[in-house]
Write an enzyme that holds these catalytic residues in place. Structure first.
Site, PDB file in Angstrom:
ATOM      1  N   ALA A 165      70.294  28.387  39.576  1.00  0.00           N
ATOM      2  CA  ALA A 165      69.995  29.582  38.777  1.00  0.00           C
ATOM      3  C   ALA A 165      69.015  30.495  39.517  1.00  0.00           C
ATOM      4  O   ALA A 165      69.138  31.721  39.495  1.00  0.00           O
ATOM      5  CB  ALA A 165      69.422  29.172  37.421  1.00  0.00           C
ATOM      6  N   PHE A 166      68.023  29.891  40.197  1.00  0.00           N
ATOM      7  CA  PHE A 166      67.065  30.682  40.979  1.00  0.00           C
ATOM      8  C   PHE A 166      67.778  31.392  42.127  1.00  0.00           C
ATOM      9  O   PHE A 166      67.575  32.599  42.364  1.00  0.00           O
ATOM     10  CB  PHE A 166      65.968  29.758  41.528  1.00  0.00           C
ATOM     11  CG  PHE A 166      64.880  30.484  42.274  1.00  0.00           C
ATOM     12  CD1 PHE A 166      63.756  30.944  41.620  1.00  0.00           C
ATOM     13  CD2 PHE A 166      64.987  30.713  43.642  1.00  0.00           C
ATOM     14  CE1 PHE A 166      62.753  31.626  42.307  1.00  0.00           C
ATOM     15  CE2 PHE A 166      64.006  31.389  44.338  1.00  0.00           C
ATOM     16  CZ  PHE A 166      62.886  31.844  43.663  1.00  0.00           C
ATOM     17  N   ASP A 167      68.618  30.656  42.837  1.00  0.00           N
ATOM     18  CA  ASP A 167      69.338  31.251  43.968  1.00  0.00           C
ATOM     19  C   ASP A 167      70.231  32.397  43.511  1.00  0.00           C
ATOM     20  O   ASP A 167      70.381  33.400  44.220  1.00  0.00           O
ATOM     21  CB  ASP A 167      70.178  30.187  44.673  1.00  0.00           C
ATOM     22  CG  ASP A 167      69.326  29.164  45.413  1.00  0.00           C
ATOM     23  OD1 ASP A 167      68.161  29.476  45.700  1.00  0.00           O
ATOM     24  OD2 ASP A 167      69.825  28.062  45.686  1.00  0.00           O
ATOM     25  N   SER A 185      61.179  31.211  55.517  1.00  0.00           N
ATOM     26  CA  SER A 185      62.184  30.706  54.596  1.00  0.00           C
ATOM     27  C   SER A 185      63.536  30.718  55.296  1.00  0.00           C
ATOM     28  O   SER A 185      63.640  31.089  56.468  1.00  0.00           O
ATOM     29  CB  SER A 185      62.237  31.575  53.338  1.00  0.00           C
ATOM     30  OG  SER A 185      61.081  31.407  52.556  1.00  0.00           O
ATOM     31  N   GLU A 231      72.473  20.183  60.283  1.00  0.00           N
ATOM     32  CA  GLU A 231      71.576  19.162  59.764  1.00  0.00           C
ATOM     33  C   GLU A 231      71.635  19.175  58.242  1.00  0.00           C
ATOM     34  O   GLU A 231      71.869  20.222  57.628  1.00  0.00           O
ATOM     35  CB  GLU A 231      70.129  19.440  60.208  1.00  0.00           C
ATOM     36  CG  GLU A 231      69.966  19.629  61.713  1.00  0.00           C
ATOM     37  CD  GLU A 231      68.593  20.200  62.071  1.00  0.00           C
ATOM     38  OE1 GLU A 231      67.648  20.031  61.273  1.00  0.00           O
ATOM     39  OE2 GLU A 231      68.485  20.828  63.141  1.00  0.00           O
ATOM     40  N   LYS A 258      70.245  19.449  54.604  1.00  0.00           N
ATOM     41  CA  LYS A 258      69.112  20.183  54.022  1.00  0.00           C
ATOM     42  C   LYS A 258      68.402  19.264  53.023  1.00  0.00           C
ATOM     43  O   LYS A 258      68.894  19.038  51.921  1.00  0.00           O
ATOM     44  CB  LYS A 258      69.580  21.462  53.336  1.00  0.00           C
ATOM     45  CG  LYS A 258      68.438  22.352  52.860  1.00  0.00           C
ATOM     46  CD  LYS A 258      68.975  23.662  52.303  1.00  0.00           C
ATOM     47  CE  LYS A 258      67.824  24.587  51.903  1.00  0.00           C
ATOM     48  NZ  LYS A 258      66.977  24.010  50.840  1.00  0.00           N
ATOM     49  N   ASP A 282      65.927  18.010  50.279  1.00  0.00           N
ATOM     50  CA  ASP A 282      65.282  18.644  49.132  1.00  0.00           C
ATOM     51  C   ASP A 282      63.911  18.011  48.918  1.00  0.00           C
ATOM     52  O   ASP A 282      63.734  17.087  48.130  1.00  0.00           O
ATOM     53  CB  ASP A 282      66.152  18.469  47.875  1.00  0.00           C
ATOM     54  CG  ASP A 282      65.711  19.402  46.753  1.00  0.00           C
ATOM     55  OD1 ASP A 282      64.879  20.288  47.006  1.00  0.00           O
ATOM     56  OD2 ASP A 282      66.207  19.242  45.619  1.00  0.00           O
ATOM     57  N   ARG A 315      53.633  24.096  53.641  1.00  0.00           N
ATOM     58  CA  ARG A 315      54.101  25.400  54.123  1.00  0.00           C
ATOM     59  C   ARG A 315      53.306  26.530  53.500  1.00  0.00           C
ATOM     60  O   ARG A 315      53.010  27.526  54.140  1.00  0.00           O
ATOM     61  CB  ARG A 315      55.596  25.586  53.814  1.00  0.00           C
ATOM     62  CG  ARG A 315      56.147  26.881  54.396  1.00  0.00           C
ATOM     63  CD  ARG A 315      57.631  27.044  54.157  1.00  0.00           C
ATOM     64  NE  ARG A 315      57.933  27.303  52.754  1.00  0.00           N
ATOM     65  CZ  ARG A 315      59.131  27.700  52.325  1.00  0.00           C
ATOM     66  NH1 ARG A 315      60.116  27.846  53.191  1.00  0.00           N
ATOM     67  NH2 ARG A 315      59.348  27.924  51.049  1.00  0.00           N
ATOM     68  N   GLU A 334      60.075  17.850  56.441  1.00  0.00           N
ATOM     69  CA  GLU A 334      60.109  17.739  54.998  1.00  0.00           C
ATOM     70  C   GLU A 334      59.534  16.393  54.565  1.00  0.00           C
ATOM     71  O   GLU A 334      59.854  15.351  55.155  1.00  0.00           O
ATOM     72  CB  GLU A 334      61.559  17.838  54.513  1.00  0.00           C
ATOM     73  CG  GLU A 334      61.740  18.483  53.175  1.00  0.00           C
ATOM     74  CD  GLU A 334      61.718  20.001  53.255  1.00  0.00           C
ATOM     75  OE1 GLU A 334      61.685  20.634  52.183  1.00  0.00           O
ATOM     76  OE2 GLU A 334      61.747  20.557  54.372  1.00  0.00           O
ATOM     77  N   TYR A 361      62.125  18.279  61.942  1.00  0.00           N
ATOM     78  CA  TYR A 361      63.248  19.009  62.516  1.00  0.00           C
ATOM     79  C   TYR A 361      62.871  20.342  63.157  1.00  0.00           C
ATOM     80  O   TYR A 361      63.745  21.081  63.622  1.00  0.00           O
ATOM     81  CB  TYR A 361      64.308  19.278  61.451  1.00  0.00           C
ATOM     82  CG  TYR A 361      63.762  19.887  60.163  1.00  0.00           C
ATOM     83  CD1 TYR A 361      63.321  21.202  60.107  1.00  0.00           C
ATOM     84  CD2 TYR A 361      63.678  19.121  59.010  1.00  0.00           C
ATOM     85  CE1 TYR A 361      62.819  21.746  58.947  1.00  0.00           C
ATOM     86  CE2 TYR A 361      63.176  19.649  57.834  1.00  0.00           C
ATOM     87  CZ  TYR A 361      62.742  20.967  57.807  1.00  0.00           C
ATOM     88  OH  TYR A 361      62.233  21.491  56.645  1.00  0.00           O
ATOM     89  N   LYS A 401      72.195  25.875  62.498  1.00  0.00           N
ATOM     90  CA  LYS A 401      71.332  26.622  63.426  1.00  0.00           C
ATOM     91  C   LYS A 401      72.065  26.869  64.737  1.00  0.00           C
ATOM     92  O   LYS A 401      72.821  26.008  65.212  1.00  0.00           O
ATOM     93  CB  LYS A 401      70.059  25.816  63.736  1.00  0.00           C
ATOM     94  CG  LYS A 401      69.240  25.424  62.531  1.00  0.00           C
ATOM     95  CD  LYS A 401      68.092  24.499  62.922  1.00  0.00           C
ATOM     96  CE  LYS A 401      67.288  24.055  61.715  1.00  0.00           C
ATOM     97  NZ  LYS A 401      66.237  23.068  62.066  1.00  0.00           N
ATOM     98  N   LYS A 448      74.327  26.205  50.754  1.00  0.00           N
ATOM     99  CA  LYS A 448      73.883  25.491  49.563  1.00  0.00           C
ATOM    100  C   LYS A 448      75.074  24.859  48.840  1.00  0.00           C
ATOM    101  O   LYS A 448      76.091  25.520  48.595  1.00  0.00           O
ATOM    102  CB  LYS A 448      73.155  26.444  48.606  1.00  0.00           C
ATOM    103  CG  LYS A 448      71.909  27.078  49.190  1.00  0.00           C
ATOM    104  CD  LYS A 448      70.805  26.060  49.454  1.00  0.00           C
ATOM    105  CE  LYS A 448      70.151  25.552  48.204  1.00  0.00           C
ATOM    106  NZ  LYS A 448      69.274  26.526  47.562  1.00  0.00           N
ATOM    107  N   CYS A 493      62.159   7.202  10.118  1.00  0.00           N
ATOM    108  CA  CYS A 493      62.507   6.474  11.336  1.00  0.00           C
ATOM    109  C   CYS A 493      63.816   5.721  11.106  1.00  0.00           C
ATOM    110  O   CYS A 493      63.923   4.941  10.153  1.00  0.00           O
ATOM    111  CB  CYS A 493      61.397   5.490  11.699  1.00  0.00           C
ATOM    112  SG  CYS A 493      61.805   4.414  13.091  1.00  0.00           S
ATOM    113  N   CYS A 542      63.130   1.684  11.102  1.00  0.00           N
ATOM    114  CA  CYS A 542      62.329   0.945  10.125  1.00  0.00           C
ATOM    115  C   CYS A 542      62.170   1.662   8.790  1.00  0.00           C
ATOM    116  O   CYS A 542      61.640   1.090   7.839  1.00  0.00           O
ATOM    117  CB  CYS A 542      60.945   0.630  10.693  1.00  0.00           C
ATOM    118  SG  CYS A 542      59.883   2.087  10.935  1.00  0.00           S
ATOM    119  N   CYS A 592      57.281   7.669  15.060  1.00  0.00           N
ATOM    120  CA  CYS A 592      57.016   6.642  14.059  1.00  0.00           C
ATOM    121  C   CYS A 592      55.741   5.942  14.493  1.00  0.00           C
ATOM    122  O   CYS A 592      55.637   5.487  15.636  1.00  0.00           O
ATOM    123  CB  CYS A 592      58.181   5.649  14.005  1.00  0.00           C
ATOM    124  SG  CYS A 592      57.855   4.205  12.973  1.00  0.00           S
ATOM    125  N   CYS A 608      57.630  -1.324  13.526  1.00  0.00           N
ATOM    126  CA  CYS A 608      58.953  -0.739  13.743  1.00  0.00           C
ATOM    127  C   CYS A 608      59.738  -1.619  14.718  1.00  0.00           C
ATOM    128  O   CYS A 608      59.308  -1.815  15.870  1.00  0.00           O
ATOM    129  CB  CYS A 608      58.818   0.678  14.310  1.00  0.00           C
ATOM    130  SG  CYS A 608      60.399   1.453  14.688  1.00  0.00           S
TER     131      CYS A 608
END
Length: 744
Positions: A65-67, A112, A143, A145, A147, A166, A210, A262, A326, A350, A444, A447, A462, A467
């Site tokens: 979602a960010f990307d 980045s 290579e 990536k 995470d 970084r 990393e 790397y 690369k 990605k 609950c 119980c 609870c 319980c």
């Protein structure tokens, strides 16, 4: 407007529909204003979510979602170049520098990486690269990536001297002490690597890579968090980042981190001419280098590497979210250069998150050890990231409402961090007619006790110790290492004791006899006759006298555990090991704690009103008090052993404390300010606490003494204005050595 219907998408669709018509100036101005407004909104969202990700290690949205937002902003700025400013998120390296660490300036900027979200975008990069260097002139190093968290390691004269995150690309956080605890980081470069450097062997170099957490270690860490009532980490990347940023290196050392290297700030001292050769140098030097690397000579070979990496990502014991491609030659890398935020000679392809649709059949309630009611989605089994999943936690009612998931929905599921099953959300177009919003039960389900929901809290719980849903987890927690440490009583034996009706709560452990334990059925059978022992094939195998004797011996030994262990073992909400120790040091006996008021508990350093309210609530339940009384009758100590505490304090702080006067500073509050020469402020604070003092960060009328070193500022000024006595470092050392305070 949905995420799928971004303003850019709508604008592009509108332009395509009207491409045969010449746009009017008014229309163009309107579109430009809309684009500027959307760009501003995207920059705001990206900055917010980057801060959550890099600074807090607590993301609210997925990487995908960010990307997607970043790509949309890049497309808008390509269409309207005037939107590009120095403050645009597209122009900077992601990351933040926390003020809790010393800052470190990198030897060269850490950039980045531009992303290719699909094969089409990867091919566009490959085409641009081939056009710039000449068709067929470039080779590529591919290579995985990783995470994890970017880190830079500095070596001088071949010795490891510094590590930094970084950060913002130019400045990072000094995490040297923490990185020293990572086992695969060499303290010294190998002689082979230094010999390859020749006359440059004494040159300082900064290698980069990393820090990551293996999936198995991540699962164990979250199991420990659950056992101690702490929130789990969302994924291995967050766990690695949080572990590396610990103030106490001992915590980092227990987190089982690892590295892959790397990159390097300056290739010249190494005398290597390509990325592939540089990775070989790293291996020779003693660094961990990911074995999944290939030198590719054609775009087709790059495609094949990416396809294989995607197909086998679930087989790895660490997270990857793509492939980094690369240009292999360092000379060609120099020729291509950099943009404002990324190298032109590299691209990150990605991987799409693997998501599957399935049907949500039921939302069930799971009652945990601390009584929290957790809604769990039960859905049709589906294979995701290499394994079959059929259930996933929905965390709480707020999360259910936010995602708007309902029983009967077709839902999208994936694995967060390729590890934890997660419900992404419903497919609204497939929602069955009449699907109802789901709500938490008032009672609950295990119980029948009323469910408690405190104002301002997300969780429903609870609070009854009787319980049955909580019983197994409470019993297992009680006997575990770090709690009562009862060796030989594991899940299997607890199950048998519960099935036989011998144990319903923790006090029942101490009513067991060797005979009753020995006679328990293990559920296994003899494979053949044994006339000597009087058994036949098919007879049930009992626990037996040997194991039973050990169990009873361990239970008896546990009666001598101090109050701090008992408080942790009881599973009181928010009371982990360290909080249990702090409370026990303050009240010393269970009786004193039970009658203490909430304010006194909250005043303990590291406790506060939230934990204090939880403790008082636990001791207000009659069933809980009844269990505690049975523990007392069984012979448990229920007191804190200060002799052991004093011995540990002497070892850890260097303060020798007479056992008869183990708490000479009890009831006094100290504030430390300025720079101390003989100890750090943390060390001085720990030494004061070992003598019973409370150490706080702010000066008030209740402060007993302020310890001021050189550079003391506003805290010293406030102390003088309030008439609070001030000690220098020499006076502090006398207090720590003797336990005696100077006359006011």
């Amino acid at each position: 407007m949905t995420e799928q219907q971004s303003l850019f998408d709508l604008s592009r669709a509108s332009n395509e529909a009207a491409e045969s018509h010449e746009p009017t100036p008014e229309r163009a101005d309107e579109e430009r204003r809309a684009a500027a407004a959307r760009a501003a909104e995207l920059n705001h969202q990206l900055e917010y979510h980057a801060y959550r990700y890099y600074a807090l290690d607590a993301p609210e949205i997925t990487d995908a979602a960010f990307d997607k937002m970043l790509v949309e902003l890049q497309q808008l700025e390509a269409a309207y170049p005037e939107l590009v400013t120095a403050h645009s998120y597209t122009q900077r390296v992601g990351g933040y520098v926390s003020p809790q660490f010393q800052s470190v300036t990198h030897m060269a900027r850490m950039y980045s990486m531009d992303d290719a979200m699909n094969l089409e975008e990867l091919d566009e990069w490959l085409d641009r690269t081939e056009a710039a260097l000449g068709a067929g002139q470039a080779s590529y190093t591919c290579e995985l990536k990783i995470d994890g968290l970017g880190v830079a390691l500095t070596y001088e004269n071949g010795l490891f001297v510094r590590a930094a995150t970084r950060g913002d690309g130019t400045t990072g956080e000094d995490v040297t002490l923490n990185v020293r605890t990572i086992k695969d980081v060499p303290a010294r470069l190998s002689e082979t690597a230094l010999a390859h450097m020749g006359a440059d062997a004494a040159t300082a170099i900064e290698v980069r890579g990393e820090v990551y957490m293996p999936k198995g270690s991540f699962l164990r860490l979250n199991e420990e968090a659950d056992a101690e009532g702490r929130d789990p980490f969302a994924n291995p990347r967050n766990a690695a980042a949080g572990s590396l940023r610990q103030k106490d290196p001992k915590v980092t050392a227990r987190r089982d981190l690892a590295t892959f290297l790397y990159a390097v700030a300056d290739t010249a001292p190494l005398h290597v001419t390509s990325q592939h050769d540089f990775l070989s140098w790293l291996r020779d030097a003693g660094f961990s280098v990911n074995p999944n690397v290939a030198r590719c000579t054609t775009p087709a070979e790059v495609h094949e590497f990416c396809a294989q990496a995607l197909a086998h990502r679930a087989d790895l014991d660490y997270d990857i979210d793509g492939v980094v491609v690369k240009v292999d030659s360092f000379a060609q890398q120099d020729e291509l250069g950099f943009t404002a935020r990324a190298p032109r000679w590299a691209i990150a392809f990605k991987f799409p998150p693997e998501e599957k649709e399935t049907v949500l059949r039921e939302i069930r309630i799971q009652v945990g050890r601390t009584g929290v009611l957790t809604p769990v989605a039960e859905f049709d089994p589906v294979v995701v990231a290499g394994s079959t999943i059929a259930r996933a936690t929905l965390h709480n009612i707020d999360e259910i409402r936010r995602k708007d998931v309902r029983e009967g929905d077709t839902i999208v599921v994936h694995k967060a961090g390729d590890v934890i099953p997660e419900v992404v959300g419903p497919v609204l177009a497939k929602r069955p007619e009449g699907a109802q919003e789901w709500d938490m039960p008032a009672m609950c389900p295990a119980c029948g006790s009323p469910v408690v929901h405190e104002e301002g809290e997300v969780a429903y719980r609870c609070v009854s110790i009787d319980c049955p849903a909580q019983t197994k987890e409470r019993l297992a927690h009680w006997v575990s290492r770090g709690c009562m440490d009862i060796d030989g009583v594991g899940d299997e034996l607890i199950d048998k004791l519960m099935e036989a009706g011998l144990v319903r709560d923790v006090a029942d452990f101490y009513t067991l006899t060797a005979d009753t334990v020995a006679a328990l059925d293990t559920g296994r059978t003899y494979l053949k006759d044994d006339k000597r022992r009087g058994v036949r094939a098919g007879d049930s195998i009992p626990v037996g006298a040997t194991i039973a004797a050990k169990v009873i011996d361990e239970l008896n030994k546990s009666k001598q555990q101090p109050l701090s262990r008992v408080l942790f073992a009881l599973g009181i909400r928010h009371v982990g090991k360290s909080v249990g120790e702090a409370i026990a040091r303050r009240f010393l006996t269970l009786d004193a704690l039970v009658v203490a008021n909430e304010e006194d508990i909250a005043a303990i350093d590291g406790v506060g009103p939230k934990i204090a309210a939880s403790v008082k609530q636990f001791f207000s339940v009659p069933e809980n008090l009844a269990v505690l009384e049975r523990l007392r009758v069984a012979g448990l100590t229920l007191e804190e052993d200060l002799s052991g505490e004093a011995a540990r304090a002497a070892e850890e702080t260097g303060v020798s404390v007479d056992l008869a006067e183990a708490q000479p500073l009890a009831g006094l509050t100290f504030v430390l300010t300025g720079t101390l020469e003989r100890r750090t402020r943390d060390e001085a604070g720990a030494a004061l606490k070992a003598l019973g003092a409370k150490v706080t960060g702010s000066v008030s009328k209740k402060t007993s003494y302020v310890v001021a070193g050189p550079g003391a500022g506003s805290k010293l000024t406030k102390a003088e204005s309030l008439g609070v006595p001030v000690l220098d470092e020499e006076q502090l050392e006398r207090v720590l050595a003797t336990g005696t305070l100077p006359a006011k």
